[in-house]
Design an enzyme around this catalytic site. Sequence first.
Site, PDB file in Angstrom:
ATOM      1  N   GLU A 218     -42.855  95.043 -21.175  1.00 33.58           N
ATOM      2  CA  GLU A 218     -43.329  94.364 -22.392  1.00 33.58           C
ATOM      3  C   GLU A 218     -42.155  94.096 -23.349  1.00 33.58           C
ATOM      4  O   GLU A 218     -41.288  94.950 -23.535  1.00 33.58           O
ATOM      5  CB  GLU A 218     -44.354  95.260 -23.104  1.00 33.58           C
ATOM      6  CG  GLU A 218     -44.915  94.640 -24.367  1.00 33.58           C
ATOM      7  CD  GLU A 218     -45.858  95.577 -25.121  1.00 33.58           C
ATOM      8  OE1 GLU A 218     -45.813  96.806 -24.892  1.00 33.58           O
ATOM      9  OE2 GLU A 218     -46.624  95.062 -25.963  1.00 33.58           O
TER      10      GLU A 218
ATOM     11  N   LYS B 150     -51.289  88.958 -25.411  1.00 34.67           N
ATOM     12  CA  LYS B 150     -51.860  90.306 -25.535  1.00 34.67           C
ATOM     13  C   LYS B 150     -53.114  90.256 -26.410  1.00 34.67           C
ATOM     14  O   LYS B 150     -53.051  89.820 -27.562  1.00 34.67           O
ATOM     15  CB  LYS B 150     -50.789  91.215 -26.148  1.00 34.67           C
ATOM     16  CG  LYS B 150     -51.170  92.663 -26.315  1.00 34.67           C
ATOM     17  CD  LYS B 150     -49.920  93.448 -26.736  1.00 34.67           C
ATOM     18  CE  LYS B 150     -50.167  94.905 -27.007  1.00 34.67           C
ATOM     19  NZ  LYS B 150     -48.913  95.628 -27.299  1.00 34.67           N
TER      20      LYS B 150
ATOM     21  N   CYS C  35     -49.796  95.863 -22.110  1.00 36.80           N
ATOM     22  CA  CYS C  35     -49.758  97.220 -22.673  1.00 36.80           C
ATOM     23  C   CYS C  35     -51.090  97.813 -23.118  1.00 36.80           C
ATOM     24  O   CYS C  35     -51.864  98.272 -22.308  1.00 36.80           O
ATOM     25  CB  CYS C  35     -48.715  97.307 -23.786  1.00 36.80           C
ATOM     26  SG  CYS C  35     -48.355  99.053 -24.150  1.00 36.80           S
TER      27      CYS C  35
END
Length: 379
Positions: free
Chosen positions: A119, A196, A233
């Site tokens: 990430e 994300k 994540c």
Amino acid sequence: MAGAEWKSLEECLEKHLPLPDLQEVKRVLYGKELRSLDLPREAFEAASREDFELQGYAFEAAEEQLRRPRIVHVGLVQNRIPLPANAPVAEQVSALHRRIKAIVEVAAMCGVNIICFQEAWTMPFAFCTREKLPWTEFAESAEDGPTTRFCQKLAKNHDMVVVSPILERDSEHGDVLWNTAVVISNSGAVLGKTRKNHIPRVGDFNESTYYMEGNLGHPVFQTQFGRIAVNICYGRHHPLNWLMYSINGAEIIFNPSATIGALSESLWPIEARNAAIANHCFTCAINRVGTVNVFLCSFKAHQDFGYFYGSSYVAAPDGSRTPGLSRSQDGLLVAKLDLNLCQQVNDVWNFKMTGRYEMYARELAEAVKSNYSPTIVKE
Ligand SMILES: NC(=O)NCCC(=O)O
């Protein structure tokens, strides 16, 4: 909490358990044993010269009569930041480009078809600081920023799909920042991007200060080697996020992450692996390595984020998984997957058939209404 000196769970088990116990412990902790991949000697030599760990494993599927095996080699990269976080921004980005180029060259020797980096791989993980400059200067265009152009060259030169998670600046829409993964086809063309969806609000992960919640839903990318998705994540804590990529057809879901030992190390081996089982797909969990404690941060409490424990691994739909890469060293994990395993496991366990999605959808649609009252049966 252990730092770099504790190398890995696997090394500890191997050191302390007698062989028969070790085999049983591994059977329970890792599922069926995976064959080590016979990677080229030059690849190990180059990895050792460049000072990173190289491991490779094969996930097998049963032979079928009507379908040929659908073999794909994935590469997971974990790394430290090569320069201190107070070095000039352009120098830090160039040093990271150089580091990743060296690792990708080894991945190419190992026949990797799809590679994914960690990430926000072009920057130190500075989101604990809450400061804007210089960290927002690391943001780039997903379509034609310097990192995307760099990855396009890598993809074309090595005939490899590249998944490049960056901090994105969208100049066409008000200069908004996003936490984005750019997916670059092995032709070198940008196939698309995904953002994300879930922003952490935990400990010093103050990421809403920097970028917005993703607005692109759950896209799945059809590559020459299989259908892939990226759950970035903190999205790994959300089972429905994994589910939606799977519902859209993902066979491999990458989970590029940045997380620290004190917060999540006991969750790490479970979450991506459980997602592989629950969704009949492969998952690839990637975490960065090391500490970042030279922030120019004015809040003393936010200067030291903690220890990023690496431990990247791949999990399969039958629950088997590779050992993790080291907790302390840069590394490349190569895994040979037969994507036929997804359908084979689906036909055994039938989660897609037995899942009551329509019922959940109906109940969830009610539950999100402001006047919803939960169904609690009382005496
Ligand atoms: N980068 C990020 O979302 N980290 C949050 C912490 C975690 O999910 O373990």
